[in-house]
Write a protein that holds these residues in place. Structure first.
Motif, mmCIF file in Angstrom:
data_model
loop_
_atom_site.group_PDB
_atom_site.id
_atom_site.type_symbol
_atom_site.label_atom_id
_atom_site.label_comp_id
_atom_site.label_asym_id
_atom_site.label_seq_id
_atom_site.Cartn_x
_atom_site.Cartn_y
_atom_site.Cartn_z
ATOM 1 N N CYS A 1 24.028 26.912 53.209
ATOM 2 C CA CYS A 1 24.083 26.167 54.470
ATOM 3 C C CYS A 1 24.282 27.079 55.671
ATOM 4 C CB CYS A 1 25.143 25.064 54.450
ATOM 5 S SG CYS A 1 24.977 23.929 53.069
ATOM 6 N N ARG B 1 38.971 26.723 55.062
ATOM 7 C CA ARG B 1 37.631 26.502 55.602
ATOM 8 C C ARG B 1 36.606 26.940 54.564
ATOM 9 N NH1 ARG B 1 40.109 30.810 58.244
ATOM 10 N NH2 ARG B 1 39.079 32.835 58.035
ATOM 11 N N GLU C 1 25.075 24.324 58.659
ATOM 12 C CA GLU C 1 26.348 23.628 58.749
ATOM 13 C C GLU C 1 27.131 23.948 60.018
ATOM 14 O OE1 GLU C 1 28.995 22.275 55.158
ATOM 15 O OE2 GLU C 1 29.442 24.370 55.636
ATOM 16 N N GLU C 2 26.915 25.099 60.577
ATOM 17 C CA GLU C 2 27.669 25.485 61.763
ATOM 18 C C GLU C 2 27.500 24.478 62.891
ATOM 19 O OE1 GLU C 2 27.450 29.060 64.984
ATOM 20 O OE2 GLU C 2 27.650 29.648 62.880
ATOM 21 N N THR C 3 26.307 23.893 63.019
ATOM 22 C CA THR C 3 26.066 22.910 64.084
ATOM 23 C C THR C 3 25.836 21.499 63.555
ATOM 24 O OG1 THR C 3 23.667 23.304 64.038
ATOM 25 C CG2 THR C 3 24.995 24.682 65.517
ATOM 26 N N GLY C 4 25.512 21.363 62.263
ATOM 27 C CA GLY C 4 25.171 20.062 61.697
ATOM 28 C C GLY C 4 23.685 19.791 61.641
ATOM 29 N N ASP D 1 29.602 13.831 53.580
ATOM 30 C CA ASP D 1 29.804 15.056 54.345
ATOM 31 C C ASP D 1 28.565 15.426 55.150
ATOM 32 O OD1 ASP D 1 28.494 15.577 51.867
ATOM 33 O OD2 ASP D 1 29.047 17.687 51.946
ATOM 34 N N GLU E 1 28.316 13.059 58.189
ATOM 35 C CA GLU E 1 29.331 13.307 59.206
ATOM 36 C C GLU E 1 29.000 14.550 60.021
ATOM 37 O OE1 GLU E 1 33.806 11.889 59.434
ATOM 38 O OE2 GLU E 1 33.234 12.879 57.563
ATOM 39 N N ASN E 2 28.547 15.606 59.348
ATOM 40 C CA ASN E 2 28.239 16.833 60.071
ATOM 41 C C ASN E 2 27.016 16.653 60.971
ATOM 42 O OD1 ASN E 2 29.219 19.456 60.489
ATOM 43 N ND2 ASN E 2 27.629 20.345 59.215
ATOM 44 N N TYR E 3 26.016 15.917 60.481
ATOM 45 C CA TYR E 3 24.833 15.687 61.303
ATOM 46 C C TYR E 3 25.166 14.819 62.521
ATOM 47 C CZ TYR E 3 20.257 14.040 62.814
ATOM 48 O OH TYR E 3 19.151 13.721 63.572
ATOM 49 N N SER F 1 27.765 14.909 64.262
ATOM 50 C CA SER F 1 28.294 15.803 65.297
ATOM 51 C C SER F 1 27.153 16.444 66.078
ATOM 52 C CB SER F 1 29.167 16.881 64.639
ATOM 53 O OG SER F 1 29.596 17.832 65.590
ATOM 54 N N TYR F 2 26.118 16.869 65.368
ATOM 55 C CA TYR F 2 24.931 17.435 66.022
ATOM 56 C C TYR F 2 24.318 16.404 66.972
ATOM 57 C CZ TYR F 2 20.282 19.685 66.315
ATOM 58 O OH TYR F 2 19.110 20.259 66.747
#
Length: 598
Positions: A13, A104, A239-242, A286, A289-291, A293-294
């Motif tokens: 990722c 993390r 993953e850093e940004t989604g 997961d 949720e991360n997407y 945020s993007y």
């Protein structure tokens, strides 16, 4: 030997790479998925076995006889077993480290290769030949006692190893007598035992992925195929940004000498919507949720104005298309493109995909950050934009470069945006806003039904007031615009199948576009047909076609974007998220229930 897409993705990722059937890493970009290809041999017209080829990392047996390859179960860790003509053998374990550490996730831009003797004393050669500036030149090397630095590109990479550095720099043939660890990552000192540390990383990465797979709600049948697809979809996340990219590659043509060579290493809101929809059905909250945020960052940036169909993984809006002239292309079939002109397009379905991706967060109590009233307020300008644009021309989800029309799929996705805002408003107790958005959705539905339905043909058309067909009409059921039992939809499914099916496979559309007539089938459309067949009561046919698609996967269990009409060759960028989404959705739909086996 001709290049093929029979490749095994690895990743974490952050970093990603593709390993061919001989254990060579032939594709991988740094410092992120849309960066400069450190390994670029996939886009060469030369056999990777050719001693003059650069852009790869090969570990070869002298007197090679055979190679076997598979993933370690429920991981993206590739094991390649190589045997020579004398019966001596060794294994290569390829992976990008990923595991929890210090509260993390540790996911460096790094590749680890572990080489271990199995039988005898095989003689091997290591060829590590990275390129810089899109294949323009080999990376320059500097060496230390236990490391090699590769410099000259946008990112300096460092190889740390416990074997002789000169064996690698001189590409010397040598006996494999002790296990070898090679850690290729950031230009930082490696202040630990590289073998012990890499072996620990292997174990912890294995545990991470197997633990993640345990969270998935998989169907009874076809579990291996679903799990492999789910893991690979996760590898397509930055993953850093989604962000979620459409594929890990650029410029694999849709068919031979087609010129349909596109860069898919970016985040299409449409593709990402389908990915999170499929993974959420499996319980992978997961990824959703991360997407989200993007998406929230993107919606804030655009401030209620036009939204592009595609952005960079770092939310970059400008993806200016240009050519990498130093790379001849997959099998020499250029051009190799960097960037994608689609960032300039009007594709109105994106407003629906933003809201459809987000709406679950108003209902899902599993999320660490459930959606709030403030999130709803932030989404309302997206709904207003959908209402404003739904009956205006765009380039369609197929991204036509030379024509525009009012496309039914785009209009219906805009309707879905307003419809789902109404649902979210009810959930939040905002009844006046629910009334407002439901009224807009009702108004839009009436217009769409009047202008997208062709009474003379008795079916929906791909464009307003038109008669064209395209496979996206099959999605009217999925977004709940029309019930599968509706006679209008039954007639539409029949027409789409008759007009676009070629043997077992489906076209997107049959009319010529900017590059002529399509000459390959589009894999996601075949999966859409499978869903439509099942929902229309043709479950047996749907199951038979699904089994056919499973036989067309690579040895890694994956699919690209396109397939030849005879089913013998995959084309287009790889691995293609659309195609893997279709596989997951159809498996869940067609599988017998768990109750049947308990």
């Amino acid at each position: 030997m001709i290049q093929t897409l029979d490749l095994f993705p690895i990743g974490n990722c952050a970093a990603s790479g593709l390993v061919d059937r001989h254990g060579r890493i032939v594709w991988g970009c740094v410092p992120r998925v849309d960066g400069d290809p450190f390994f670029s041999a996939l886009l060469s017209d030369r056999d990777p076995a050719d001693r003059d080829v650069h852009g790869l990392w090969a570990i070869e047996a002298e007197d090679h006889a055979s190679t076997r390859q598979a993933y370690l179960r429920n991981t993206p860790i590739v094991r390649t077993e190589v045997t020579n003509k004398h019966g001596d053998s060794f294994e290569i374990l390829d992976f990008c480290p990923r595991y929890r550490q210090f509260g993390r996730v540790y996911r460096p831009t790094a590749y680890i290769r572990l080489v271990r003797q199995i039988t005898g004393a095989p003689r091997i050669r290591i060829r590590l030949r990275p390129t810089i500036n899109w294949g323009e030149a080999p990376a320059k090397q500097t060496t230390g006692s236990n490391h090699i630095r590769y410099v000259g590109g946008p990112t300096t990479m460092r190889l740390t190893t416990n074997t002789s550095v000169s064996h690698i720099t001189e590409e010397r043939v040598f006996r494999l007598e002790e296990p070898i660890a090679m850690f290729l990552g950031p230009d930082e000192g490696f202040d630990a035992d590289v073998m012990a540390t890499s072996s620990r990383m292997l174990n912890e990465t294995t545990d991470y992925w197997r633990g993640w797979v345990r969270t998935l709600s998989v169907p009874v049948e076809w579990q291996e195929a679903v799990i492999r697809s789910a893991i690979t979809l996760k590898l397509c996340a930055y993953e850093e940004t989604g962000a979620i990219v459409a594929a890990l590659t650029t410029s694999i043509p849709e068919h031979a000498e087609s010129g349909r060579n596109w860069d898919y290493r970016y985040c299409w809101l449409r593709d990402a919507y389908y990915v999170v929809q499929a993974l959420t059905r499996l319980g992978a909250a997961d990824m959703l949720e991360n997407y989200l945020s993007y998406l929230r960052n993107l919606v804030d940036t655009e401030g209620g104005g036009p939204v592009q169909p595609v952005y960079g993984v770092g939310l970059e809006p400008g993806l200016v298309e240009r050519f990498a002239d130093a790379l001849p292309g997959y099998r020499g079939m250029g051009p190799v493109r960097i960037g994608n002109q689609a960032h300039e397009h009007l594709q109105h379905d994106v407003y629906g995909q933003i809201i459809l991706s987000t709406v679950q967060a108003f209902f899902d109590e599993r999320l660490l950050r459930p959606a709030t009233v403030e999130d709803f307020r932030d989404l309302e300008p997206v709904g207003e934009r959908a209402y404003e644009m739904y009956a205006t021309p765009d380039a369609s989800l197929w991204e036509f470069r030379g024509r525009e029309a009012i496309h039914t799929y785009s209009a219906v996705m805009c309707w879905a945006a307003c419809d789902r805002l109404g649902n979210a408003a009810v959930q939040l107790g905002l009844l006046e806003r629910a009334k407002y958005w439901n009224a807009r959705a009702d108004e839009m539905r009436a217009v769409i039904e009047e202008r997208a339905y062709n009474p003379a043909l008795g079916r929906f058309a791909a464009t307003f007031d038109g008669d064209e067909l395209d496979a996206s009409l099959l999605q009217l059921v999925d977004v709940r615009f029309v019930a599968p039992s509706d006679p209008r939809m039954a007639a539409t499914i029949e027409a789409v199948e008759k007009g676009l099916r070629r043997g077992p496979y489906m076209l997107r559309y049959a009319l010529p576009d900017d590059f002529g007539e399509p000459k390959t089938a589009f894999n996601i459309c075949t999966f859409w047909l499978i869903e439509a067949l099942y929902l229309s009561g043709r479950a047996g046919e749907a199951r038979e076609l699904f089994e056919e698609m499973l036989t067309r996967r690579t040895a890694a269990g994956l699919l690209s974007e396109d397939i030849s009409f005879d089913g013998n060759e995959l084309w287009g960028n790889y691995p293609q998220t659309y195609s893997l989404v279709g596989l997951i959705n159809c498996a869940a739909l067609l599988s017998k229930p768990w109750a049947a086996v308990r």
